[in-house]
Design a protein around this motif. Structure first.
Motif, PDB file in Angstrom:
ATOM      1  N   VAL A 121     -18.504 -49.264  12.974  1.00 56.10           N
ATOM      2  CA  VAL A 121     -18.315 -49.546  14.299  1.00 56.10           C
ATOM      3  C   VAL A 121     -17.061 -49.228  14.704  1.00 56.10           C
ATOM      4  O   VAL A 121     -16.732 -48.638  15.866  1.00 56.10           O
ATOM      5  CB  VAL A 121     -18.540 -51.090  14.782  1.00 56.10           C
ATOM      6  CG1 VAL A 121     -18.410 -51.393  16.131  1.00 56.10           C
ATOM      7  CG2 VAL A 121     -20.126 -51.196  14.431  1.00 56.10           C
ATOM      8  N   SER A 122     -15.869 -49.706  13.907  1.00 52.10           N
ATOM      9  CA  SER A 122     -14.619 -49.497  14.361  1.00 52.10           C
ATOM     10  C   SER A 122     -13.995 -47.812  14.364  1.00 52.10           C
ATOM     11  O   SER A 122     -13.497 -47.462  15.253  1.00 52.10           O
ATOM     12  CB  SER A 122     -13.441 -50.027  13.456  1.00 52.10           C
ATOM     13  OG  SER A 122     -13.772 -51.397  13.656  1.00 52.10           O
ATOM     14  N   ILE A 123     -14.641 -47.242  13.439  1.00 49.13           N
ATOM     15  CA  ILE A 123     -14.519 -45.789  13.342  1.00 49.13           C
ATOM     16  C   ILE A 123     -15.188 -45.259  14.554  1.00 49.13           C
ATOM     17  O   ILE A 123     -14.535 -44.233  15.189  1.00 49.13           O
ATOM     18  CB  ILE A 123     -15.098 -45.301  11.918  1.00 49.13           C
ATOM     19  CG1 ILE A 123     -14.307 -45.629  10.890  1.00 49.13           C
ATOM     20  CG2 ILE A 123     -15.010 -43.756  12.127  1.00 49.13           C
ATOM     21  CD1 ILE A 123     -14.867 -45.416   9.469  1.00 49.13           C
ATOM     22  N   LEU A 124     -16.304 -45.336  14.787  1.00 52.77           N
ATOM     23  CA  LEU A 124     -16.931 -44.944  15.944  1.00 52.77           C
ATOM     24  C   LEU A 124     -16.388 -45.179  17.407  1.00 52.77           C
ATOM     25  O   LEU A 124     -15.985 -44.392  18.055  1.00 52.77           O
ATOM     26  CB  LEU A 124     -18.302 -45.245  16.145  1.00 52.77           C
ATOM     27  CG  LEU A 124     -19.092 -44.761  15.119  1.00 52.77           C
ATOM     28  CD1 LEU A 124     -20.889 -45.609  15.163  1.00 52.77           C
ATOM     29  CD2 LEU A 124     -19.695 -43.342  15.425  1.00 52.77           C
ATOM     30  N   ALA A 125     -15.880 -46.337  17.422  1.00 56.32           N
ATOM     31  CA  ALA A 125     -14.987 -47.153  18.718  1.00 56.32           C
ATOM     32  C   ALA A 125     -13.854 -46.077  18.798  1.00 56.32           C
ATOM     33  O   ALA A 125     -13.173 -45.629  19.676  1.00 56.32           O
ATOM     34  CB  ALA A 125     -14.636 -48.271  18.502  1.00 56.32           C
ATOM     35  N   ASP A 126     -13.103 -46.037  17.915  1.00 53.33           N
ATOM     36  CA  ASP A 126     -11.957 -44.991  17.544  1.00 53.33           C
ATOM     37  C   ASP A 126     -12.303 -43.653  17.832  1.00 53.33           C
ATOM     38  O   ASP A 126     -11.297 -43.081  18.722  1.00 53.33           O
ATOM     39  CB  ASP A 126     -11.200 -45.160  16.386  1.00 53.33           C
ATOM     40  CG  ASP A 126      -9.809 -44.327  16.426  1.00 53.33           C
ATOM     41  OD1 ASP A 126      -8.983 -44.832  16.883  1.00 53.33           O
ATOM     42  OD2 ASP A 126      -9.867 -43.299  15.660  1.00 53.33           O
ATOM     43  N   MET A 127     -13.362 -43.121  17.572  1.00 51.72           N
ATOM     44  CA  MET A 127     -13.639 -41.597  17.828  1.00 51.72           C
ATOM     45  C   MET A 127     -13.986 -41.366  19.083  1.00 51.72           C
ATOM     46  O   MET A 127     -13.701 -40.290  19.817  1.00 51.72           O
ATOM     47  CB  MET A 127     -14.751 -41.364  16.887  1.00 51.72           C
ATOM     48  CG  MET A 127     -15.256 -39.930  16.437  1.00 51.72           C
ATOM     49  SD  MET A 127     -16.356 -39.719  15.328  1.00 51.72           S
ATOM     50  CE  MET A 127     -17.908 -40.188  16.149  1.00 51.72           C
ATOM     51  N   TRP A 128     -14.365 -42.444  19.926  1.00 56.00           N
ATOM     52  CA  TRP A 128     -14.759 -42.255  21.171  1.00 56.00           C
ATOM     53  C   TRP A 128     -13.790 -43.011  22.121  1.00 56.00           C
ATOM     54  O   TRP A 128     -14.209 -43.319  23.210  1.00 56.00           O
ATOM     55  CB  TRP A 128     -16.280 -42.927  21.544  1.00 56.00           C
ATOM     56  CG  TRP A 128     -17.346 -42.332  20.607  1.00 56.00           C
ATOM     57  CD1 TRP A 128     -17.638 -41.110  20.216  1.00 56.00           C
ATOM     58  CD2 TRP A 128     -18.635 -43.105  20.315  1.00 56.00           C
ATOM     59  NE1 TRP A 128     -18.662 -40.860  19.665  1.00 56.00           N
ATOM     60  CE2 TRP A 128     -19.386 -42.105  19.728  1.00 56.00           C
ATOM     61  CE3 TRP A 128     -18.972 -44.277  20.200  1.00 56.00           C
ATOM     62  CZ2 TRP A 128     -20.721 -42.448  18.841  1.00 56.00           C
ATOM     63  CZ3 TRP A 128     -20.344 -44.661  19.850  1.00 56.00           C
ATOM     64  CH2 TRP A 128     -20.866 -43.703  19.131  1.00 56.00           C
ATOM     65  N   HIS A 129     -12.520 -43.165  21.842  1.00 55.93           N
ATOM     66  CA  HIS A 129     -11.409 -43.459  22.395  1.00 55.93           C
ATOM     67  C   HIS A 129     -11.786 -44.780  23.250  1.00 55.93           C
ATOM     68  O   HIS A 129     -11.449 -44.875  24.414  1.00 55.93           O
ATOM     69  CB  HIS A 129     -11.263 -42.309  23.477  1.00 55.93           C
ATOM     70  CG  HIS A 129     -10.962 -41.034  22.879  1.00 55.93           C
ATOM     71  ND1 HIS A 129     -11.630 -39.969  22.793  1.00 55.93           N
ATOM     72  CD2 HIS A 129      -9.788 -40.627  22.053  1.00 55.93           C
ATOM     73  CE1 HIS A 129     -11.232 -39.147  22.157  1.00 55.93           C
ATOM     74  NE2 HIS A 129     -10.268 -39.224  21.760  1.00 55.93           N
ATOM     75  N   ALA A 130     -12.221 -45.943  22.553  1.00 53.82           N
ATOM     76  CA  ALA A 130     -12.223 -47.095  23.003  1.00 53.82           C
ATOM     77  C   ALA A 130     -10.883 -47.511  23.249  1.00 53.82           C
ATOM     78  O   ALA A 130      -9.913 -47.334  22.566  1.00 53.82           O
ATOM     79  CB  ALA A 130     -13.051 -48.229  22.276  1.00 53.82           C
ATOM     80  N   PRO A 131     -10.525 -48.473  24.404  1.00 58.00           N
ATOM     81  CA  PRO A 131      -9.332 -48.840  24.793  1.00 58.00           C
ATOM     82  C   PRO A 131      -8.701 -49.379  23.435  1.00 58.00           C
ATOM     83  O   PRO A 131      -7.373 -49.483  23.214  1.00 58.00           O
ATOM     84  CB  PRO A 131      -9.583 -49.905  25.639  1.00 58.00           C
ATOM     85  CG  PRO A 131     -10.829 -49.495  26.528  1.00 58.00           C
ATOM     86  CD  PRO A 131     -11.643 -48.818  25.405  1.00 58.00           C
ATOM     87  N   SER A 132      -9.418 -50.111  22.718  1.00 55.12           N
ATOM     88  CA  SER A 132      -8.919 -50.722  21.421  1.00 55.12           C
ATOM     89  C   SER A 132     -10.142 -50.904  20.561  1.00 55.12           C
ATOM     90  O   SER A 132     -11.262 -51.485  20.556  1.00 55.12           O
ATOM     91  CB  SER A 132      -8.345 -52.452  21.524  1.00 55.12           C
ATOM     92  OG  SER A 132      -8.093 -52.978  20.283  1.00 55.12           O
ATOM     93  N   ALA A 133      -9.806 -49.942  19.401  1.00 54.18           N
ATOM     94  CA  ALA A 133     -10.994 -49.880  18.389  1.00 54.18           C
ATOM     95  C   ALA A 133     -11.316 -51.253  17.663  1.00 54.18           C
ATOM     96  O   ALA A 133     -12.391 -51.605  17.416  1.00 54.18           O
ATOM     97  CB  ALA A 133     -10.631 -48.924  17.218  1.00 54.18           C
ATOM     98  N   LYS A 134     -10.185 -52.257  17.596  1.00 47.72           N
ATOM     99  CA  LYS A 134     -10.651 -53.575  17.169  1.00 47.72           C
ATOM    100  C   LYS A 134     -11.016 -54.649  18.128  1.00 47.72           C
ATOM    101  O   LYS A 134     -11.588 -55.353  17.777  1.00 47.72           O
ATOM    102  CB  LYS A 134      -9.238 -54.084  16.621  1.00 47.72           C
ATOM    103  CG  LYS A 134      -8.487 -53.222  15.485  1.00 47.72           C
ATOM    104  CD  LYS A 134      -7.346 -53.894  14.928  1.00 47.72           C
ATOM    105  CE  LYS A 134      -6.670 -53.344  13.846  1.00 47.72           C
ATOM    106  NZ  LYS A 134      -5.510 -53.843  13.294  1.00 47.72           N
ATOM    107  N   GLY A 135     -10.783 -54.165  19.598  1.00 50.98           N
ATOM    108  CA  GLY A 135     -11.365 -54.880  20.503  1.00 50.98           C
ATOM    109  C   GLY A 135     -12.581 -54.663  20.983  1.00 50.98           C
ATOM    110  O   GLY A 135     -13.414 -55.382  21.577  1.00 50.98           O
TER     111      GLY A 135
END
Length: 542
Positions: A121-135
């Motif tokens: 989930v964190s990898i995808l969030a980072d890949m899709w430029h979420a404001p904070s991959a951890k958040g």
């Protein structure tokens, strides 16, 4: 397919046995049996087909019976209709087999598996430029169909909360959601299952057979819970204009004060766009994009059974949708439409993240697009077909100037119109004018005879008079296979067009039979209008 049946093949087989079988007079149960090849050799008795046998078979015989029956399935490599990935390296197969019995929901028993799920989930969030991959917050699903339901539910609950806070009704006139008429059935399922009005925006050739951003705004109002924007239409592979829609919604909010979010259905594009066209603006870089779904078992290159949905932050996933569980040995949290789910596909996804990395995924995506461009150019060069998808057309040229033209390849995907490695095509106008009696659906049937699985179907309403053939170019679709596919397709097309060929005769005979037997075919069939009205997506209510 008509509901009437003139010839029952199972009845023919039943009546042709040395000793005729029968239906049980009291239960009406079908007592037909499966006579398998190895019965005489191993001395096993026939097994019933539609009821459980009183005694079982040994594992080896059971395997052989099922293995042989499944050989009637098509070859996954030649299945050009499906987006689903069908191959992984032997090491991934080994991992999959080692973990096939694990249940993802039981995090107390399988904490390492749950940790891998969280990392994905964190990898995808980072890949899709979420404001904070951890958040960011997200979960694995069985596929994009479930993920889309969850994304829609979150938007609906947020809309309801805002309406209640403002003292407004949530029932009259009720919520609606906007999407293109090219939407895949899973999107309409959300509206139908969760009582949200589905507002389908007509598509056109001018909108590239996808959602028209300006026209979509005509369907938006204060009861719109959100817009489903598709990053990769299943019809033609076109990306819908997420950035343009986001900008228009910004203007709409500035004028009306009404906030309308975007959920991006990136079932296929979520694993193509970040690697092939990283400059494209479609993801959490746009503040109005609140959630994104994708299918790990498509261009995520994992085995079937894994999808993902990620929200940009916890504020966009209402707490009332998250369940706290206490009965598996620890406190667990769940937001899904089902409870238990296999962990092996999630582990396979993590294998790909580690094994391929960014460069590996990019190499696969670029190769898929390159092969799709190759196929597109070959089809148009034949003059028999017109390609509706645009991934082989250069952005620097106008669409009209390059349509039908053969252009040189370029390794930079940014030089071409962005989209999925999908090739949608139809008979060219010149071919149809010269051979008006040839029906395109025969191409699907005759390709199937050679092992290729290629669907032929209509475009959405307002364009449903146009039939298209569609090829999904996946990692397994190599240049060698493209060469053979084009050779088979051209051979079939020319054979259909040749007046003296057997295939041309099949087409002519079929047309004559259907024209001359309309009265007979009507007997036992449903009256016109007896089924539900088709809505334009892949859903066909009945």
């Amino acid at each position: 397919m008509a509901l009437s049946k003139h010839v029952n093949p199972e009845h023919l087989i039943r009546e042709s046995h040395d000793k005729k079988s029968h239906f049980h007079g009291f239960t009406k149960a079908n007592l037909d049996q499966i006579q398998h090849t190895y019965g005489a050799r191993y001395g096993t008795n026939p097994i019933p087909k539609y009821r459980i046998a009183s005694k079982g078979l040994d594992a080896a015989s059971t395997y052989q019976i099922i293995h042989d029956e499944l050989s009637l399935d098509g070859s996954p490599v030649l299945n050009l209709a499906s987006f689903v990935h069908t191959w992984m390296p032997p090491e991934a197969d080994k991992l999959f087999q080692e973990n096939v019995s694990k249940n993802l929901i039981d995090s107390d028993e399988y904490p390492a598996t749950q940790a891998i799920h969280t990392r994905c989930v964190s990898i995808l969030a980072d890949m899709w430029h979420a404001p904070s991959a951890k958040g960011a917050i997200g979960t694995a699903t069985t596929g994009s169909s479930e993920a889309i339901q969850l994304g829609g539910l979150a938007m609906k609950k947020i809309w309801q909360a805002k309406r209640k806070a403002a003292g407004k009704s949530i029932h009259e006139p009720g919520p609606n959601i906007v999407m293109g008429a090219n939407a895949q059935v899973a999107l309409e399922k959300f509206a139908r299952y969760f009582e949200v009005e589905c507002r389908l925006v007509p598509v056109s050739a001018e909108s590239h057979y996808r959602l028209d951003a300006k026209k979509a705004m005509e369907y938006v109002d204060e009861n719109t819970i959100g817009i489903y924007v598709i990053l990769g239409s299943t019809y033609t592979g076109h990306y819908e204009p997420v950035k343009e829609i986001s900008d228009l919604l910004d203007e709409y909010e500035a004028k009306t004060g009404i906030y309308v979010p975007i959920h991006v259905d990136a079932a296929s594009g979520g694993f193509i766009a970040p690697f092939a066209t990283p400059k494209l603006q479609w993801d959490f870089n746009l503040p109005r994009v609140v959630s994104i779904n994708t299918s790990g078992h498509k261009f995520g290159l994992s085995y079937v059974g894994v999808g993902w949905v990620v929200w940009r932050d916890k504020a966009h996933l209402p707490k009332e949708l998250i369940f706290e569980l206490h009965y598996l040995g620890s406190v667990e949290y769940s937001f899904s439409l089902n409870f238990s789910r296999p962990a092996a596909p999630i582990i396979a996804q993590y294998f790909n993240f580690i094994h391929l990395g960014f460069e590996g995924y990019r190499a696969v995506a670029l190769n898929d697009l390159k092969n799709a461009r190759l196929l597109s150019r070959a089809l148009e060069a034949s003059k028999y077909y017109t390609v509706l998808s645009d991934i082989h057309r250069k952005i620097s040229s106008t669409l009209g100037a390059v349509k039908g033209a053969v252009v040189s390849d370029d390794e930079d995907p940014e030089a071409y119109h962005s989209g999925l490695p999908v090739v949608s095509f139809r008979f060219s106008d010149a071919f149809r004018e010269k051979h008006p009696d040839i029906e395109q659906r025969w191409i699907q049937t005759l390709l199937r005879a050679k092992g290729w699985i290629v669907p032929n179907y209509e475009l959405p309403p307002s364009l449903d008079q146009i039939q298209i053939l569609r090829v999904v170019v996946k990692e397994s679709m190599t240049e060698v296979l493209i060469d053979q596919f084009v050779a088979d397709l051209i051979e079939i097309t020319e054979s259909l067009a040749h007046p003296g060929s057997a295939t041309h005769g099949l087409n002519a005979l079929d047309r004559a039979q259907r024209k001359g037997s309309r009265a007979e075919q009507h007997v036992g069939a449903l009256e016109k209008g007896a089924a539900g009205k088709a809505t334009g997506t892949f859903a066909r209510p009945c």
